[in-house]
Design a protein around this motif. Structure first.
Motif, PDB file in Angstrom:
ATOM      1  N   GLN A 274       0.836  -1.190   0.000  1.00  0.00           N
ATOM      2  CA  GLN A 274       0.000   0.000   0.000  1.00  0.00           C
ATOM      3  C   GLN A 274       0.882   1.255   0.000  1.00  0.00           C
ATOM      4  OE1 GLN A 274      -3.416  -0.038  -0.158  1.00  0.00           O
ATOM      5  NE2 GLN A 274      -3.242  -2.267  -0.347  1.00  0.00           N
ATOM      6  N   ILE A 275       0.668   2.138  -0.962  1.00  0.00           N
ATOM      7  CA  ILE A 275       1.451   3.367  -1.060  1.00  0.00           C
ATOM      8  C   ILE A 275       0.583   4.540  -0.622  1.00  0.00           C
ATOM      9  CG2 ILE A 275       2.718   4.911  -2.587  1.00  0.00           C
ATOM     10  CD1 ILE A 275       3.317   2.515  -4.359  1.00  0.00           C
ATOM     11  N   LYS A 276       0.992   5.192   0.455  1.00  0.00           N
ATOM     12  CA  LYS A 276       0.247   6.351   0.950  1.00  0.00           C
ATOM     13  C   LYS A 276       0.526   7.547   0.049  1.00  0.00           C
ATOM     14  CE  LYS A 276      -0.434   9.344   4.956  1.00  0.00           C
ATOM     15  NZ  LYS A 276       0.053   9.727   6.308  1.00  0.00           N
ATOM     16  N   MET A 277      -0.531   8.214  -0.387  1.00  0.00           N
ATOM     17  CA  MET A 277      -0.404   9.369  -1.274  1.00  0.00           C
ATOM     18  C   MET A 277      -0.821  10.646  -0.551  1.00  0.00           C
ATOM     19  SD  MET A 277       0.617   7.818  -4.048  1.00  0.00           S
ATOM     20  CE  MET A 277       0.379   8.947  -5.432  1.00  0.00           C
ATOM     21  N   THR A 278      -0.211  11.755  -0.933  1.00  0.00           N
ATOM     22  CA  THR A 278      -0.546  13.065  -0.365  1.00  0.00           C
ATOM     23  C   THR A 278      -1.106  13.964  -1.455  1.00  0.00           C
ATOM     24  OG1 THR A 278       1.142  12.926   1.367  1.00  0.00           O
ATOM     25  CG2 THR A 278       0.362  15.120   0.785  1.00  0.00           C
ATOM     26  N   GLN A 279      -2.225  14.595  -1.163  1.00  0.00           N
ATOM     27  CA  GLN A 279      -2.854  15.524  -2.103  1.00  0.00           C
ATOM     28  C   GLN A 279      -2.134  16.877  -2.041  1.00  0.00           C
ATOM     29  OE1 GLN A 279      -5.908  15.115  -4.012  1.00  0.00           O
ATOM     30  NE2 GLN A 279      -5.592  17.138  -4.877  1.00  0.00           N
ATOM     31  N   ILE A 280      -1.756  17.390  -3.209  1.00  0.00           N
ATOM     32  CA  ILE A 280      -1.062  18.674  -3.310  1.00  0.00           C
ATOM     33  C   ILE A 280      -1.968  19.679  -4.019  1.00  0.00           C
ATOM     34  CG2 ILE A 280       1.034  19.866  -4.046  1.00  0.00           C
ATOM     35  CD1 ILE A 280       1.578  17.508  -2.189  1.00  0.00           C
ATOM     36  N   GLU A 281      -2.061  20.858  -3.445  1.00  0.00           N
ATOM     37  CA  GLU A 281      -2.778  21.960  -4.097  1.00  0.00           C
ATOM     38  C   GLU A 281      -1.810  23.126  -4.260  1.00  0.00           C
ATOM     39  OE1 GLU A 281      -6.845  23.173  -2.798  1.00  0.00           O
ATOM     40  OE2 GLU A 281      -5.893  25.127  -2.440  1.00  0.00           O
ATOM     41  N   ALA A 282      -1.619  23.566  -5.481  1.00  0.00           N
ATOM     42  CA  ALA A 282      -0.665  24.640  -5.753  1.00  0.00           C
ATOM     43  C   ALA A 282      -1.324  25.765  -6.536  1.00  0.00           C
ATOM     44  CB  ALA A 282       0.533  24.093  -6.539  1.00  0.00           C
ATOM     45  N   TRP A 283      -0.854  26.987  -6.276  1.00  0.00           N
ATOM     46  CA  TRP A 283      -1.313  28.167  -7.003  1.00  0.00           C
ATOM     47  C   TRP A 283      -0.102  28.818  -7.653  1.00  0.00           C
ATOM     48  CZ3 TRP A 283      -6.458  29.380  -7.455  1.00  0.00           C
ATOM     49  CH2 TRP A 283      -7.330  28.705  -6.601  1.00  0.00           C
ATOM     50  N   TYR A 284      -0.141  28.951  -8.980  1.00  0.00           N
ATOM     51  CA  TYR A 284       1.000  29.483  -9.727  1.00  0.00           C
ATOM     52  C   TYR A 284       0.561  30.702 -10.529  1.00  0.00           C
ATOM     53  CZ  TYR A 284      -1.154  27.200 -13.775  1.00  0.00           C
ATOM     54  OH  TYR A 284      -2.032  26.824 -14.760  1.00  0.00           O
ATOM     55  N   THR A 285       1.515  31.582 -10.830  1.00  0.00           N
ATOM     56  CA  THR A 285       1.178  32.790 -11.571  1.00  0.00           C
ATOM     57  C   THR A 285       1.840  32.793 -12.951  1.00  0.00           C
ATOM     58  OG1 THR A 285       1.309  35.213 -11.635  1.00  0.00           O
ATOM     59  CG2 THR A 285       3.060  34.061 -10.419  1.00  0.00           C
ATOM     60  N   PRO A 286       1.050  32.868 -14.020  1.00  0.00           N
ATOM     61  CA  PRO A 286       1.603  32.981 -15.374  1.00  0.00           C
ATOM     62  C   PRO A 286       2.318  34.314 -15.587  1.00  0.00           C
ATOM     63  CG  PRO A 286      -0.683  32.234 -15.423  1.00  0.00           C
ATOM     64  CD  PRO A 286      -0.415  32.725 -14.041  1.00  0.00           C
ATOM     65  N   GLN A 287       2.138  35.264 -14.676  1.00  0.00           N
ATOM     66  CA  GLN A 287       2.816  36.557 -14.800  1.00  0.00           C
ATOM     67  C   GLN A 287       4.324  36.427 -14.622  1.00  0.00           C
ATOM     68  OE1 GLN A 287      -0.401  38.341 -12.060  1.00  0.00           O
ATOM     69  NE2 GLN A 287       0.506  40.133 -13.027  1.00  0.00           N
ATOM     70  N   ILE A 288       4.755  35.341 -13.962  1.00  0.00           N
ATOM     71  CA  ILE A 288       6.190  35.049 -13.838  1.00  0.00           C
ATOM     72  C   ILE A 288       6.382  33.643 -14.405  1.00  0.00           C
ATOM     73  CG2 ILE A 288       8.196  34.967 -12.295  1.00  0.00           C
ATOM     74  CD1 ILE A 288       6.616  36.605 -10.288  1.00  0.00           C
ATOM     75  N   PRO A 289       6.505  33.510 -15.712  1.00  0.00           N
ATOM     76  CA  PRO A 289       6.471  32.199 -16.371  1.00  0.00           C
ATOM     77  C   PRO A 289       7.795  31.433 -16.278  1.00  0.00           C
ATOM     78  CG  PRO A 289       6.693  33.896 -18.005  1.00  0.00           C
ATOM     79  CD  PRO A 289       6.562  34.612 -16.697  1.00  0.00           C
ATOM     80  N   VAL A 290       8.143  31.049 -15.049  1.00  0.00           N
ATOM     81  CA  VAL A 290       9.286  30.168 -14.830  1.00  0.00           C
ATOM     82  C   VAL A 290       8.765  28.918 -14.137  1.00  0.00           C
ATOM     83  CG1 VAL A 290      10.990  32.017 -14.711  1.00  0.00           C
ATOM     84  CG2 VAL A 290       9.845  31.262 -12.620  1.00  0.00           C
ATOM     85  N   SER A 291       9.429  27.785 -14.362  1.00  0.00           N
ATOM     86  CA  SER A 291       8.936  26.513 -13.829  1.00  0.00           C
ATOM     87  C   SER A 291       9.573  26.204 -12.473  1.00  0.00           C
ATOM     88  CB  SER A 291       9.236  25.383 -14.819  1.00  0.00           C
ATOM     89  OG  SER A 291       8.621  24.180 -14.404  1.00  0.00           O
ATOM     90  N   HIS A 292       9.502  27.171 -11.572  1.00  0.00           N
ATOM     91  CA  HIS A 292      10.093  27.011 -10.242  1.00  0.00           C
ATOM     92  C   HIS A 292       9.023  27.133  -9.164  1.00  0.00           C
ATOM     93  CE1 HIS A 292      14.148  27.047 -11.801  1.00  0.00           C
ATOM     94  NE2 HIS A 292      13.968  28.235 -12.360  1.00  0.00           N
ATOM     95  N   GLY A 293       9.423  26.772  -7.952  1.00  0.00           N
ATOM     96  CA  GLY A 293       8.538  26.900  -6.809  1.00  0.00           C
ATOM     97  C   GLY A 293       9.289  26.552  -5.539  1.00  0.00           C
TER      98      GLY A 293
END
Length: 278
Positions: A188-207
């Motif tokens: 059994q693999i326990k999973m975690t739900q992720i909710e993220a908010w990103y802004t296209p105004q700064i279009p870089v693939s970082h966080g």
């Protein structure tokens, strides 16, 4: 296509055009505050509210932290703001063994390098960036002055906090090892739900942390009992910070590092149990 989503697509295109024109000198700094809820489990059921509050205050420097993400188009470094730690004067030698160290990411080469110290030994964790299969939504909101869009994902919990340690994880691994001969049991693999908010105004693939892979800088993340929120962004600061990958320590993968930590903690448990039984 609704008008809100069309507006965001326009922001994406505008952002990419503006950043591409200054890509050579482009840099930003994002400041994140992290807050984690204290989970006391069955142990907490025997405590009064006053006792819980007291423990919460004692562990405040572990549950509430500030990190700085310095990023360019391809690279980023994410590290704790040591100035605030020095001002508070708080020390947490135990917690530092299981806290994330300086994290370097390169989204072009798909590289992660993280500096980790464990009981006086320095490690350099080198691995690929965490693969996150995001589902993009049309939900929007503002984080500070930035328009953001929502994305969600499921991540195996052990991958989300690979640098951390828990006795439950150790017990589960020992149980799985003992039962490897039984092919009828499904892991059994326990999973975690992720909710993220990103802004296209700064279009870089970082966080923050290991969160990457969205078409815009991630400003807010909720995962399990932790929330990470961007409080300030400085674009193209006058004084540029050189983005460098950590290089000191014994080079290991995430999995190898987890095995080292769990082996050491199992040894400490067995040694302590042996002494107590005398």
């Amino acid at each position: 296509m609704n008008t809100t989503f069309t507006h965001f697509l326009a922001l994406v295109l505008t952002g990419f055009i503006s950043i591409n024109t200054i890509a050579q000198n482009f840099q930003g700094k994002a400041y994140y505050s992290t807050k984690s809820k204290l989970e006391l489990g069955n142990w907490g059921a025997t405590m009064s509210e006053a006792q819980k509050k007291q423990i919460q205050e004692r562990l405040k420097n572990r549950l509430e932290k500030v990190y700085i993400l310095t990023f360019s188009i391809e690279e980023s470094v994410y590290d704790e703001d040591e100035k605030l730690d020095a001002i508070s004067g708080a020390t947490d030698s135990w917690g530092k063994n299981f806290a994330p160290g300086e994290l370097y990411k390169n989204v072009k080469s798909n590289t992660l390098l993280q500096s980790q110290e464990f009981y006086g030994k320095q490690f350099l964790v080198k691995d690929k960036l965490q693969l996150i299969e995001w589902s993009l939504t049309n939900e929007t909101k503002k984080v500070g002055e930035y328009h953001c869009m929502k994305a969600v994902a499921l991540i195996p919990s052990t991958e989300l906090y690979w640098y951390d340690f828990s006795w439950d994880r150790l017990r589960n691994n020992e149980t799985e090892t003992a039962a490897t001969a039984d092919t009828t049991k499904i892991k059994q693999i326990k999973m975690t739900q992720i909710e993220a908010w990103y802004t296209p105004q700064i279009p870089v693939s970082h966080g923050p942390g290991e969160y990457t892979g969205l078409p815009g800088l991630i400003l807010e993340v909720s995962a399990d009992n932790t929330t990470i929120l961007c409080s300030k962004i400085v674009m193209n600061p006058e004084e540029k910070t050189k983005i460098e990958a950590p290089s000191k320590g014994k080079e290991v993968t995430k999995k190898e590092y987890q095995n080292i930590v769990q082996k050491k903690m199992a040894e400490m448990r067995d040694m302590y149990s042996g002494r107590r039984g005398r």
